[in-house]
Design a protein around this motif. Structure first.
Motif, PDB file in Angstrom:
ATOM      1  N   SER A  52       0.550  14.036   7.189  1.00 32.65           N
ATOM      2  CA  SER A  52       0.092  15.234   6.487  1.00 32.65           C
ATOM      3  C   SER A  52       0.337  15.111   4.989  1.00 32.65           C
ATOM      4  CB  SER A  52       0.833  16.476   7.002  1.00 32.65           C
ATOM      5  OG  SER A  52       2.197  16.412   6.633  1.00 32.65           O
ATOM      6  N   LYS A  53      -0.311  15.982   4.241  1.00 30.18           N
ATOM      7  CA  LYS A  53      -0.116  16.045   2.798  1.00 30.18           C
ATOM      8  C   LYS A  53       1.330  16.432   2.486  1.00 30.18           C
ATOM      9  CE  LYS A  53      -1.756  18.449  -1.323  1.00 30.18           C
ATOM     10  NZ  LYS A  53      -2.713  19.421  -1.875  1.00 30.18           N
ATOM     11  N   GLU A  54       1.871  17.338   3.278  1.00 30.44           N
ATOM     12  CA  GLU A  54       3.239  17.806   3.059  1.00 30.44           C
ATOM     13  C   GLU A  54       4.253  16.682   3.258  1.00 30.44           C
ATOM     14  OE1 GLU A  54       0.523  21.044   3.728  1.00 30.44           O
ATOM     15  OE2 GLU A  54       0.959  19.362   5.046  1.00 30.44           O
ATOM     16  N   LEU A  55       4.067  15.895   4.302  1.00 29.46           N
ATOM     17  CA  LEU A  55       4.966  14.762   4.543  1.00 29.46           C
ATOM     18  C   LEU A  55       4.852  13.749   3.401  1.00 29.46           C
ATOM     19  CD1 LEU A  55       6.976  13.218   6.302  1.00 29.46           C
ATOM     20  CD2 LEU A  55       5.024  12.259   7.528  1.00 29.46           C
ATOM     21  N   ILE A 112       0.838  -1.198   0.000  1.00 28.03           N
ATOM     22  CA  ILE A 112       0.000   0.000   0.000  1.00 28.03           C
ATOM     23  C   ILE A 112       0.871   1.244   0.000  1.00 28.03           C
ATOM     24  CG2 ILE A 112      -1.672   1.356   1.347  1.00 28.03           C
ATOM     25  CD1 ILE A 112      -2.811  -1.374   2.325  1.00 28.03           C
ATOM     26  N   TYR A 113       1.924   1.252   0.813  1.00 28.71           N
ATOM     27  CA  TYR A 113       2.845   2.389   0.890  1.00 28.71           C
ATOM     28  C   TYR A 113       3.435   2.691  -0.482  1.00 28.71           C
ATOM     29  CZ  TYR A 113       6.877   5.160   2.426  1.00 28.71           C
ATOM     30  OH  TYR A 113       7.810   6.148   2.579  1.00 28.71           O
ATOM     31  N   THR A 114       3.900   1.659  -1.170  1.00 34.00           N
ATOM     32  CA  THR A 114       4.491   1.830  -2.502  1.00 34.00           C
ATOM     33  C   THR A 114       3.442   2.320  -3.501  1.00 34.00           C
ATOM     34  OG1 THR A 114       6.122   0.122  -2.045  1.00 34.00           O
ATOM     35  CG2 THR A 114       5.764   0.679  -4.359  1.00 34.00           C
ATOM     36  N   GLU A 115       2.240   1.776  -3.437  1.00 39.47           N
ATOM     37  CA  GLU A 115       1.166   2.216  -4.335  1.00 39.47           C
ATOM     38  C   GLU A 115       0.810   3.678  -4.083  1.00 39.47           C
ATOM     39  OE1 GLU A 115      -2.233  -0.394  -4.352  1.00 39.47           O
ATOM     40  OE2 GLU A 115      -0.954  -2.162  -4.455  1.00 39.47           O
ATOM     41  N   LEU A 116       0.801   4.086  -2.821  1.00 36.81           N
ATOM     42  CA  LEU A 116       0.532   5.493  -2.495  1.00 36.81           C
ATOM     43  C   LEU A 116       1.592   6.394  -3.103  1.00 36.81           C
ATOM     44  CD1 LEU A 116      -0.540   5.150   1.240  1.00 36.81           C
ATOM     45  CD2 LEU A 116      -1.937   6.116  -0.594  1.00 36.81           C
ATOM     46  N   LEU A 117       2.856   6.022  -2.968  1.00 36.88           N
ATOM     47  CA  LEU A 117       3.935   6.838  -3.507  1.00 36.88           C
ATOM     48  C   LEU A 117       3.871   6.909  -5.032  1.00 36.88           C
ATOM     49  CD1 LEU A 117       6.872   5.747  -1.191  1.00 36.88           C
ATOM     50  CD2 LEU A 117       5.507   7.832  -1.053  1.00 36.88           C
ATOM     51  N   LYS A 118       3.550   5.801  -5.679  1.00 34.38           N
ATOM     52  CA  LYS A 118       3.422   5.808  -7.138  1.00 34.38           C
ATOM     53  C   LYS A 118       2.265   6.694  -7.584  1.00 34.38           C
ATOM     54  CE  LYS A 118       5.530   1.306  -8.008  1.00 34.38           C
ATOM     55  NZ  LYS A 118       5.293  -0.077  -8.466  1.00 34.38           N
ATOM     56  N   ALA A 119       1.149   6.631  -6.865  1.00 38.00           N
ATOM     57  CA  ALA A 119       0.006   7.498  -7.179  1.00 38.00           C
ATOM     58  C   ALA A 119       0.391   8.955  -6.967  1.00 38.00           C
ATOM     59  CB  ALA A 119      -1.197   7.130  -6.309  1.00 38.00           C
ATOM     60  N   GLY A 120       1.165   9.222  -5.923  1.00 34.46           N
ATOM     61  CA  GLY A 120       1.638  10.580  -5.671  1.00 34.46           C
ATOM     62  C   GLY A 120       2.505  11.098  -6.800  1.00 34.46           C
ATOM     63  N   ILE A 121       3.391  10.261  -7.302  1.00 35.73           N
ATOM     64  CA  ILE A 121       4.252  10.643  -8.427  1.00 35.73           C
ATOM     65  C   ILE A 121       3.397  10.993  -9.640  1.00 35.73           C
ATOM     66  CG2 ILE A 121       5.931   9.788 -10.115  1.00 35.73           C
ATOM     67  CD1 ILE A 121       7.140   8.133  -7.759  1.00 35.73           C
ATOM     68  N   GLU A 122       2.428  10.138  -9.938  1.00 37.46           N
ATOM     69  CA  GLU A 122       1.547  10.390 -11.086  1.00 37.46           C
ATOM     70  C   GLU A 122       0.828  11.730 -10.946  1.00 37.46           C
ATOM     71  OE1 GLU A 122      -1.135   7.093 -11.184  1.00 37.46           O
ATOM     72  OE2 GLU A 122       0.408   5.666 -11.791  1.00 37.46           O
ATOM     73  N   LEU A 123       0.269  11.974  -9.764  1.00 37.99           N
ATOM     74  CA  LEU A 123      -0.498  13.207  -9.563  1.00 37.99           C
ATOM     75  C   LEU A 123       0.395  14.444  -9.593  1.00 37.99           C
ATOM     76  CD1 LEU A 123      -3.032  11.945  -6.915  1.00 37.99           C
ATOM     77  CD2 LEU A 123      -3.595  12.939  -9.128  1.00 37.99           C
ATOM     78  N   ILE A 124       1.568  14.356  -9.020  1.00 34.08           N
ATOM     79  CA  ILE A 124       2.482  15.495  -9.048  1.00 34.08           C
ATOM     80  C   ILE A 124       2.902  15.784 -10.486  1.00 34.08           C
ATOM     81  CG2 ILE A 124       4.805  16.280  -8.396  1.00 34.08           C
ATOM     82  CD1 ILE A 124       4.293  14.935  -5.643  1.00 34.08           C
ATOM     83  N   CYS A 125       3.142  14.737 -11.267  1.00 40.70           N
ATOM     84  CA  CYS A 125       3.502  14.929 -12.678  1.00 40.70           C
ATOM     85  C   CYS A 125       2.343  15.533 -13.467  1.00 40.70           C
ATOM     86  CB  CYS A 125       3.948  13.617 -13.306  1.00 40.70           C
ATOM     87  SG  CYS A 125       5.556  13.039 -12.743  1.00 40.70           S
ATOM     88  N   GLU A 126       1.125  15.120 -13.161  1.00 41.70           N
ATOM     89  CA  GLU A 126      -0.047  15.618 -13.873  1.00 41.70           C
ATOM     90  C   GLU A 126      -0.446  17.034 -13.453  1.00 41.70           C
ATOM     91  OE1 GLU A 126      -3.293  12.886 -13.265  1.00 41.70           O
ATOM     92  OE2 GLU A 126      -2.085  11.185 -13.950  1.00 41.70           O
ATOM     93  N   LYS A 127      -0.404  17.308 -12.141  1.00 40.53           N
ATOM     94  CA  LYS A 127      -0.998  18.535 -11.623  1.00 40.53           C
ATOM     95  C   LYS A 127      -0.022  19.484 -10.945  1.00 40.53           C
ATOM     96  CE  LYS A 127      -5.553  16.690 -10.903  1.00 40.53           C
ATOM     97  NZ  LYS A 127      -6.742  16.913 -10.127  1.00 40.53           N
ATOM     98  N   GLY A 128       1.191  19.054 -10.710  1.00 40.49           N
ATOM     99  CA  GLY A 128       2.124  19.878  -9.961  1.00 40.49           C
ATOM    100  C   GLY A 128       2.077  19.529  -8.484  1.00 40.49           C
ATOM    101  N   VAL A 129       2.939  20.162  -7.722  1.00 35.21           N
ATOM    102  CA  VAL A 129       3.089  19.808  -6.308  1.00 35.21           C
ATOM    103  C   VAL A 129       1.893  20.228  -5.458  1.00 35.21           C
ATOM    104  CG1 VAL A 129       4.534  20.174  -4.261  1.00 35.21           C
ATOM    105  CG2 VAL A 129       5.601  19.878  -6.483  1.00 35.21           C
ATOM    106  N   ARG A 130       1.202  21.285  -5.809  1.00 38.03           N
ATOM    107  CA  ARG A 130       0.163  21.833  -4.935  1.00 38.03           C
ATOM    108  C   ARG A 130      -1.275  21.533  -5.337  1.00 38.03           C
ATOM    109  NH1 ARG A 130       2.897  27.686  -3.959  1.00 38.03           N
ATOM    110  NH2 ARG A 130       4.566  26.920  -2.640  1.00 38.03           N
TER     111      ARG A 130
END
Length: 71
Positions: A55-58, A13-31
């Protein structure tokens, strides 16, 4: 009290969360992404997300560091 998820499932789950985070940051930016978008991609609840990240920031920081390690 026993862990919410077995260790292997937590790691997955941790790895899947990080991969989803990468996708979203690439698509939408950091914020411009939300925790809801991350949890929908991984198909977990927001409460489960909070078991992994305070947190979202962490989460954003760990996602960027994970991406750095992968590249």
């Amino acid at each position: 009290m026993s862990p919410v998820f077995p260790l292997k499932q937590r790691q997955q789950i941790y790895t899947e969360l990080l991969k989803a985070g990468i996708e979203l940051i690439c698509e939408k930016g950091v914020r411009k992404w939300t925790i809801d978008e991350v949890t929908q991609r991984v198909q977990i609840g927001k409460g489960t997300f909070s078991h992994f990240f305070a947190s979202k920031e962490l989460f954003a920081y760990e996602t960027i560091m994970f991406r750095k390690e992968v590249v």
